[in-house]
Design a protein around this motif. Structure first.
Motif, PDB file in Angstrom:
ATOM      1  N   MET A  34       0.893  -1.005   0.125  1.00 46.06           N
ATOM      2  CA  MET A  34       0.064   0.098   0.121  1.00 46.06           C
ATOM      3  C   MET A  34       0.876   1.194   0.113  1.00 46.06           C
ATOM      4  O   MET A  34       1.716   1.368   0.749  1.00 46.06           O
ATOM      5  N   ASN A  35       0.761   1.969  -1.051  1.00 50.97           N
ATOM      6  CA  ASN A  35       1.440   3.317  -1.079  1.00 50.97           C
ATOM      7  C   ASN A  35       0.435   4.356  -0.692  1.00 50.97           C
ATOM      8  O   ASN A  35      -0.730   4.372  -1.017  1.00 50.97           O
ATOM      9  N   TRP A  36       1.108   5.643  -0.264  1.00 49.25           N
ATOM     10  CA  TRP A  36       0.248   6.650  -0.010  1.00 49.25           C
ATOM     11  C   TRP A  36       1.034   7.881  -0.827  1.00 49.25           C
ATOM     12  O   TRP A  36       2.021   8.142  -0.626  1.00 49.25           O
ATOM     13  N   TYR A  37      -0.039   8.439  -1.557  1.00 49.21           N
ATOM     14  CA  TYR A  37       0.426   9.737  -2.259  1.00 49.21           C
ATOM     15  C   TYR A  37      -0.595  10.822  -1.778  1.00 49.21           C
ATOM     16  O   TYR A  37      -1.389  11.038  -1.305  1.00 49.21           O
ATOM     17  N   ILE A  51       3.988   0.684   2.312  1.00 49.17           N
ATOM     18  CA  ILE A  51       4.113  -0.368   3.548  1.00 49.17           C
ATOM     19  C   ILE A  51       4.102  -1.702   2.650  1.00 49.17           C
ATOM     20  O   ILE A  51       2.759  -1.651   1.830  1.00 49.17           O
ATOM     21  N   HIS A  52       5.024  -2.596   2.831  1.00 48.09           N
ATOM     22  CA  HIS A  52       4.992  -3.656   1.938  1.00 48.09           C
ATOM     23  C   HIS A  52       4.423  -4.984   2.656  1.00 48.09           C
ATOM     24  O   HIS A  52       4.066  -4.918   3.662  1.00 48.09           O
ATOM     25  N   SER A  70       0.735   1.808   8.503  1.00 41.13           N
ATOM     26  CA  SER A  70       0.596   0.567   9.192  1.00 41.13           C
ATOM     27  C   SER A  70      -0.598  -0.237   8.326  1.00 41.13           C
ATOM     28  O   SER A  70      -1.014   0.210   7.333  1.00 41.13           O
ATOM     29  N   ARG A  71      -0.795  -1.417   8.564  1.00 44.79           N
ATOM     30  CA  ARG A  71      -1.739  -2.337   7.932  1.00 44.79           C
ATOM     31  C   ARG A  71      -2.282  -3.679   8.687  1.00 44.79           C
ATOM     32  O   ARG A  71      -1.587  -3.891   9.558  1.00 44.79           O
ATOM     33  N   ASP A  72      -3.507  -3.876   8.120  1.00 44.57           N
ATOM     34  CA  ASP A  72      -3.982  -5.040   8.788  1.00 44.57           C
ATOM     35  C   ASP A  72      -4.383  -5.922   7.712  1.00 44.57           C
ATOM     36  O   ASP A  72      -5.404  -5.726   6.909  1.00 44.57           O
ATOM     37  N   GLY A  76      -7.811  -6.082   5.311  1.00 45.80           N
ATOM     38  CA  GLY A  76      -7.638  -5.337   3.956  1.00 45.80           C
ATOM     39  C   GLY A  76      -7.526  -3.892   4.263  1.00 45.80           C
ATOM     40  O   GLY A  76      -7.887  -3.227   3.373  1.00 45.80           O
ATOM     41  N   THR A  77      -6.833  -3.345   5.118  1.00 45.03           N
ATOM     42  CA  THR A  77      -6.717  -1.918   5.586  1.00 45.03           C
ATOM     43  C   THR A  77      -5.355  -1.610   5.793  1.00 45.03           C
ATOM     44  O   THR A  77      -4.461  -2.114   6.367  1.00 45.03           O
TER      45      THR A  77
END
Length: 116
Positions: A34-37, A51-52, A70-72, A76-77
């Motif tokens: 997930m990338n944030w732009y 975040i990979h 961060s990620r879950d 899928g978040t």
């Protein structure tokens, strides 16, 4: 087809914090980054955080130490915690989900405004 829904943008004063979330329509997905732009008016979209699958993160120099991705996986978040915000952080923020096969999906974007 994966749909991403972003939430959490808004307006804050300098030094404030915001937390952005990006939820994928198919919760049980794996093997994604997930990338944030972000994009300000008249500017190119810039990558601020990634975040990979392994949980490894990368940050642009401008946000390092202030933003945390961060990620879950089960939900899928992905989230982007932003602290010590400055007016230069004002932009529309987009999440971008990239699967290992190269498929890429974008969130709708959420406005972040930081005022002094």
């Amino acid at each position: 087809q994966v749909q991403l829904v972003e939430s959490g943008g808004g307006s804050v004063q300098v030094g404030g914090s915001l937390r952005l979330s990006c939820t994928a329509s198919h919760a049980t997905i794996f093997g994604w980054t997930m990338n944030w732009y972000r994009q300000s008016p008249g500017m190119q979209r810039e990558l601020v955080a990634s975040i990979h699958t392994t949980g490894r993160t990368n940050y642009a120099e401008a946000v390092k130490g202030r933003f945390t991705a961060s990620r879950d996986n089960a939900k899928g978040t992905g989230t982007l915690q932003m602290t010590s915000l400055t007016p230069e952080d004002t932009a529309v923020y987009f999440c971008n989900l990239v699967f290992s096969d190269g498929d890429s999906y974008w969130g709708q974007g959420t406005q972040v405004t930081v005022s002094s």
